[in-house]
Design an enzyme around this catalytic site. Sequence first.
Site, short mmCIF file in Angstrom:
data_model
loop_
_atom_site.label_atom_id
_atom_site.label_comp_id
_atom_site.label_asym_id
_atom_site.label_seq_id
_atom_site.Cartn_x
_atom_site.Cartn_y
_atom_site.Cartn_z
N ASP A 249 0.91 -10.17 2.88
CA ASP A 249 1.06 -10.69 4.25
C ASP A 249 0.72 -12.17 4.29
O ASP A 249 1.38 -12.97 4.96
CB ASP A 249 0.13 -9.95 5.22
CG ASP A 249 0.22 -8.45 5.04
OD1 ASP A 249 1.29 -7.98 4.62
OD2 ASP A 249 -0.79 -7.76 5.26
O1 LIG Z 1 0.82 1.12 6.47
P1 LIG Z 1 1.28 -0.30 6.44
O2 LIG Z 1 1.50 -0.83 7.82
O3 LIG Z 1 2.46 -0.52 5.55
O4 LIG Z 1 0.14 -1.16 5.78
C1 LIG Z 1 -1.09 -1.33 6.43
C2 LIG Z 1 -1.99 -2.16 5.58
O5 LIG Z 1 -2.30 -1.52 4.35
O6 LIG Z 1 -1.34 -3.36 5.26
C3 LIG Z 1 -2.24 -4.44 5.28
C4 LIG Z 1 -2.19 -5.13 3.98
O7 LIG Z 1 -0.89 -5.57 3.71
C5 LIG Z 1 -3.58 -3.87 5.60
O8 LIG Z 1 -4.28 -4.76 6.39
C6 LIG Z 1 -3.26 -2.58 6.29
O9 LIG Z 1 -4.28 -1.63 6.19
#
Ligand SMILES: O=P(O)(O)OC[C@@]1(O)O[C@H](CO)[C@@H](O)[C@@H]1O
Length: 305
Positions: A249
């Site tokens: 991210d």
């Molecule tokens: O389940 P998703 O939405 O794909 O991923 C959520 C997540 O793993 O993504 C972020 C890290 O990229 C974390 O902050 C969060 O817990």
Amino acid sequence: MIYTLTTNPAVDMNVNADTLTTKKVNRTRDAVYTPNGKGLNVSFTLGHYGVESVILGFFGGFSGDYIVREAEKRCPVRPVLIDGITRVNIFVTTPEGEYKFPNAGAPVSREKQLEMLELLRGLDDLECLVVSGSLSPEMDASYYDELIDVCQEKGAEFVLDISHPHLADLVERHPLLIKPNDEEVAEIFGVDVADEGDILSALAHIHERGAKNILLTLGGEGAYFSNGEHVWRASAAKVKVLSTACAGDATLASFLSAWLGARDEVEPALVRAMATGGNVAMCAGLGDFALVDEIARSIEVTQLS
Ligand SMILES: O=P(O)(O)OC[C@@]1(O)O[C@H](CO)[C@@H](O)[C@@H]1O
């Protein structure tokens, strides 16, 4: 204005453990709790680089309250409040490596989904919507289409950082940028990514399907960026990895922070992206970006075509 939408936010709990085994109490220590979800991480990182954005998402319960309260200290937040409890995702670092336990999350009713679409429709400054992360239970993949419909009605661009198989169809709606990793490209688009030749063909294929720009991340192997005309390769930061959660991210957001306003200047944007992602991988959560400039000196970017 850039808006980020996290369809399934989370409190991330990062802990350390000596071992993780069944039939034994697995004691953990050093808990770090952070308000997260992929779009929130994008907004926080944009904010670090001085780019304003507004956080959109569905939040509920004690964890949802905590995320909104903490996030508001850093960015404006326009929450849609739900009845359930926002998930807590657990990341356990052991001497053998990191275990990730993301939860499915709280269901978001159709009524609340429509409330978010109305909120979006009512924005008079929407220039770009970054849609990140998994869908909450009860959300159909067609929700992505509805979000894109609103963006297109309003003449706004959209960026997708999702691992849903429906991405293969959504690229036909011409996203400004998608940020898959190598596994997602192989699974979603059914192409090989074993070597550079495969990667270049995969990028060409995804452009043909409709994506305007692609940032393909390969973890410790670096990244490729393609704008449909030219392709660049960036080396990965050589860092001691603590947790890869949030690194993707931060890579996306730091790339956007430089590239959105100067789309011909890909090289500095890629250097910033790889250095930021590398620094975040050294930390639990996003960390404080303190080593980005130092790491940036070791990143190499090569234009391949
Ligand atoms: O389940 P998703 O939405 O794909 O991923 C959520 C997540 O793993 O993504 C972020 C890290 O990229 C974390 O902050 C969060 O817990």
